[in-house]
Design a protein around this motif. Structure first.
Motif, mmCIF file in Angstrom:
data_model
loop_
_atom_site.group_PDB
_atom_site.id
_atom_site.type_symbol
_atom_site.label_atom_id
_atom_site.label_comp_id
_atom_site.label_asym_id
_atom_site.label_seq_id
_atom_site.Cartn_x
_atom_site.Cartn_y
_atom_site.Cartn_z
ATOM 1 N N ALA A 22 57.006 22.860 -4.201
ATOM 2 C CA ALA A 22 57.656 22.944 -5.509
ATOM 3 C C ALA A 22 58.531 24.197 -5.515
ATOM 4 C CB ALA A 22 56.608 23.029 -6.614
ATOM 5 N N VAL A 23 59.350 24.355 -6.532
ATOM 6 C CA VAL A 23 60.155 25.562 -6.658
ATOM 7 C C VAL A 23 59.209 26.742 -6.895
ATOM 8 C CG1 VAL A 23 61.995 26.697 -7.945
ATOM 9 C CG2 VAL A 23 62.088 24.222 -7.580
ATOM 10 N N GLU A 24 59.411 27.815 -6.133
ATOM 11 C CA GLU A 24 58.563 29.014 -6.206
ATOM 12 C C GLU A 24 58.609 29.656 -7.588
ATOM 13 O OE1 GLU A 24 56.535 30.473 -4.045
ATOM 14 O OE2 GLU A 24 56.987 29.242 -2.310
ATOM 15 N N LEU A 57 55.713 19.577 -10.190
ATOM 16 C CA LEU A 57 55.728 18.293 -9.472
ATOM 17 C C LEU A 57 54.992 17.184 -10.216
ATOM 18 C CD1 LEU A 57 55.288 19.577 -5.811
ATOM 19 C CD2 LEU A 57 57.421 19.015 -7.014
ATOM 20 N N ARG A 58 55.279 17.099 -11.513
ATOM 21 C CA ARG A 58 54.728 16.013 -12.320
ATOM 22 C C ARG A 58 55.758 15.640 -13.372
ATOM 23 N NH1 ARG A 58 53.699 17.488 -17.414
ATOM 24 N NH2 ARG A 58 52.976 19.566 -17.930
ATOM 25 N N PRO A 59 55.603 14.456 -13.971
ATOM 26 C CA PRO A 59 56.518 14.071 -15.054
ATOM 27 C C PRO A 59 56.234 14.889 -16.317
ATOM 28 C CG PRO A 59 55.381 12.151 -14.137
ATOM 29 C CD PRO A 59 54.714 13.370 -13.576
ATOM 30 N N GLY A 103 52.000 25.396 -12.509
ATOM 31 C CA GLY A 103 52.393 25.051 -11.144
ATOM 32 C C GLY A 103 51.787 23.718 -10.744
ATOM 33 N N PRO A 104 52.022 23.318 -9.512
ATOM 34 C CA PRO A 104 51.523 22.013 -9.081
ATOM 35 C C PRO A 104 50.011 21.993 -8.882
ATOM 36 C CG PRO A 104 52.766 23.075 -7.317
ATOM 37 C CD PRO A 104 52.832 23.978 -8.509
ATOM 38 N N PHE A 174 61.835 17.453 -3.835
ATOM 39 C CA PHE A 174 60.933 18.409 -3.215
ATOM 40 C C PHE A 174 61.348 18.645 -1.776
ATOM 41 C CE2 PHE A 174 58.809 14.255 -2.846
ATOM 42 C CZ PHE A 174 58.510 14.182 -1.485
ATOM 43 N N GLU A 175 60.706 19.647 -1.175
ATOM 44 C CA GLU A 175 61.005 20.056 0.188
ATOM 45 C C GLU A 175 59.740 20.000 1.019
ATOM 46 O OE1 GLU A 175 63.449 23.727 0.998
ATOM 47 O OE2 GLU A 175 61.480 24.481 1.575
ATOM 48 N N VAL A 176 59.904 19.668 2.299
ATOM 49 C CA VAL A 176 58.821 19.731 3.270
ATOM 50 C C VAL A 176 59.364 20.522 4.451
ATOM 51 C CG1 VAL A 176 57.271 18.431 4.790
ATOM 52 C CG2 VAL A 176 57.911 17.491 2.563
ATOM 53 N N ARG A 177 58.646 21.568 4.837
ATOM 54 C CA ARG A 177 59.055 22.381 5.983
ATOM 55 C C ARG A 177 58.228 22.012 7.199
ATOM 56 N NH1 ARG A 177 60.028 28.427 3.445
ATOM 57 N NH2 ARG A 177 61.469 27.743 1.804
ATOM 58 N N ARG A 178 58.846 22.234 8.376
ATOM 59 C CA ARG A 178 58.120 21.975 9.629
ATOM 60 C C ARG A 178 56.870 22.858 9.651
ATOM 61 N NH1 ARG A 178 58.787 19.803 14.393
ATOM 62 N NH2 ARG A 178 61.000 19.344 14.134
ATOM 63 N N PRO A 179 55.728 22.258 9.946
ATOM 64 C CA PRO A 179 54.499 23.057 10.014
ATOM 65 C C PRO A 179 54.628 24.119 11.126
ATOM 66 C CG PRO A 179 54.000 20.714 10.006
ATOM 67 C CD PRO A 179 55.488 20.848 10.183
ATOM 68 N N GLN A 180 54.051 25.269 10.864
ATOM 69 C CA GLN A 180 54.033 26.346 11.869
ATOM 70 C C GLN A 180 53.020 25.982 12.943
ATOM 71 O OE1 GLN A 180 56.182 28.981 11.751
ATOM 72 N NE2 GLN A 180 57.016 27.905 9.981
#
Length: 183
Positions: A22-24, A57-59, A103-104, A174-180
């Motif tokens: 979600a947005v920080e 991240l909800r309606p 927050g989410p 939303f965003e998904v980043r590559r897992p570390q």
């Protein structure tokens, strides 16, 4: 961005577990003062409910105080990572709570995954340039479809992050980043 762990729906083979961001909260505070287009936040009472809130991240619910702000997610990521997205730096409208929210909450599945809706999963490399994408019509088995599409994106080692956007309005969801990698 705030991370929300997801619990994938049961399947014959265990799907990957992707972290939706979600947005920080710090970015939300900035957007509530002035958005990424430089406009002041203009809160309003939601008359209908159902607006996709990127803060939690909800309606939205009927009567909640929300705002529609301009947000540049790639620009924000690039500032953290020293990437230079150039022409790929774009901004668009997103709904947020007008005031700080909880927050989410942890959830099963992916946010805003209404069957039949169209999403684009836009892939970006470490320099912030588009590295491909995929159109997804959300099926009834939404979690599995998102798991597969995100796994497909990260099969390309050049992909650093994925932005999920609505096709109809181009809104960032939303965003998904590559897992570390584990050390």
């Amino acid at each position: 961005m705030t991370q929300t762990p997801l619990t994938p729906a049961p399947a014959a083979s265990a799907p990957a577990r992707w972290t939706v961001r979600a947005v920080e909260p710090a970015v939300l505070r900035q957007l509530r003062a002035a958005d990424d287009a430089g406009h002041a936040c203009e809160p309003f009472s939601d008359p209908e409910g159902g607006a996709p809130l990127r803060c939690c991240l909800r309606p939205s619910r009927v009567g909640e105080s929300i705002a529609l702000v301009s947000y540049a997610p790639l620009r924000r990521w690039a500032a953290e990572s020293w990437a230079r997205p150039g022409a790929y730096d774009e901004q668009g409208p997103v709904f947020i709570h007008a005031e700080e929210c909880e927050g989410p909450a942890p959830q099963d599945g992916y946010p805003f995954a209404r069957p039949g809706a169209l999403r684009t999963l836009r892939r970006y490399d470490a320099d912030g340039r588009i590295a491909g994408g995929r159109l997804l019509e959300i099926p009834e088995a939404a979690t599995e479809a998102f798991d597969e599409a995100i796994a497909e994106a990260f099969d390309d080692p050049a992909v650093a992050l994925v932005h999920v956007r609505a096709v109809e309005y181009g809104c960032f969801h939303f965003e998904v980043r590559r897992p570390q990698a584990a050390a």
